[in-house]
Design a protein around this motif. Sequence first.
Motif, PDB file in Angstrom:
ATOM      1  N   ILE A  83      24.653  34.787  17.651  1.00 45.30           N
ATOM      2  CA  ILE A  83      24.978  35.923  18.519  1.00 45.30           C
ATOM      3  C   ILE A  83      23.967  37.024  18.228  1.00 45.30           C
ATOM      4  O   ILE A  83      23.722  37.378  17.076  1.00 45.30           O
ATOM      5  N   ILE A  84      23.369  37.559  19.282  1.00 45.80           N
ATOM      6  CA  ILE A  84      22.348  38.604  19.160  1.00 45.80           C
ATOM      7  C   ILE A  84      22.962  39.960  19.497  1.00 45.80           C
ATOM      8  O   ILE A  84      23.773  40.080  20.420  1.00 45.80           O
ATOM      9  N   ASN A  85      22.572  40.984  18.745  1.00 40.91           N
ATOM     10  CA  ASN A  85      23.087  42.345  18.905  1.00 40.91           C
ATOM     11  C   ASN A  85      24.588  42.429  18.624  1.00 40.91           C
ATOM     12  O   ASN A  85      25.322  43.176  19.281  1.00 40.91           O
ATOM     13  N   PHE A  86      25.034  41.692  17.647  1.00 37.55           N
ATOM     14  CA  PHE A  86      26.453  41.695  17.281  1.00 37.55           C
ATOM     15  C   PHE A  86      26.813  42.990  16.571  1.00 37.55           C
ATOM     16  O   PHE A  86      26.087  43.451  15.679  1.00 37.55           O
ATOM     17  N   SER A  87      27.944  43.604  16.958  1.00 41.04           N
ATOM     18  CA  SER A  87      28.438  44.817  16.308  1.00 41.04           C
ATOM     19  C   SER A  87      29.638  44.470  15.444  1.00 41.04           C
ATOM     20  O   SER A  87      30.713  44.136  15.954  1.00 41.04           O
ATOM     21  N   GLN A  88      29.442  44.577  14.129  1.00 47.11           N
ATOM     22  CA  GLN A  88      30.543  44.310  13.209  1.00 47.11           C
ATOM     23  C   GLN A  88      31.635  45.370  13.365  1.00 47.11           C
ATOM     24  O   GLN A  88      32.831  45.062  13.308  1.00 47.11           O
TER      25      GLN A  88
END
Length: 341
Positions: A107-112
């Motif tokens: 997953i790209i640009n994932f926000s935790q």
Amino acid sequence: MKNFNPYDEKVVFEKLSNLINGLDCSKQSVEQHKEQEGIIYAKNGQSIQSSSTDKRISFANKILNGGILQQDGSYLSDDREFIYSLDTSGAGILRITSTCKKTSFTIINFSQKNCDFGIHLCEIPYKEMSFVYCNTFSVHPYIKAFKEIAPYIAKRIYKSKHFTKAVVNDYKSEKINILGPFYDEKIFTKSVQNIPMNLENLYLLNDAMIESMRYFTKYNGLVKELYIFGANPTPLDQFRADLVVKMMKNLNHNITQGKPELAINQVIFHSFALGEEVEFLQKLSKDSGGKYYRVNSTLEFKRALLSHLDNGKMPDPKELGDDATIHSSKTEKMHDDTPPQ
């Protein structure tokens, strides 16, 4: 439920293999599930752009929910089936690997922080828990009370940076209808409101407990708790109560093998006897190190459950709703057979 005897210890323990022995890749299901709307089905080697969406991701036939921080910096899912590796340089690249199939996607640009796609990556392991009851007529006032305090239950079990998984066993007749698992406060609260009132009068608490514990996995670092709400079984079922106590005691023995370091893997039973003493629930709680409460009203039930979840701190009256305005002719007192030391 055909051909399943919930009082046959051998059959039950086979069903609870993940809890007793831990994840066994040789026993993983190869069943293909029908695709659902709102689910992104990731493939091996694929890259998916993250975005603020309500959609979920399925990989290797499982919906992804996140994991718990490990010593190597990765995150391990509660069922130990997935490893989440997050790029900490700020690139927001999250790699998900199936521990059994050795397949992966990114997953790209994932926000935790935003828990994109419902994926929760948490630093602190907390609990995997189940709220279990028999959906019989006598329990309906307590189910209603449970629904009323659901937001305050959620507030206590879902904490910042802590990983919690909860299920609610809405068990009716011989149909399994578990709600969950839930990994965040909002979904838990909303879903609990959908608990229906069953019109049947069947006592299937043992079945409900077993089906709930199928969601527990050994060696995942989560404390395992069952919250049991029940009255006495019918006379026809009474003779089975001792079998349940013996089976659950043997279950915990098989999980820990007498080793103190494995104690976190055993199941703790917290029981709430509704309106009468329930001897076998008392024994279940005592044997597992759990708490036993006898409650005589929905007000006592709410107080007992919320205070238990808050380390003994009594709830605010506003959390108890209309029940808090009910005044009995004598002072109400919750009966707790295992008071804090």
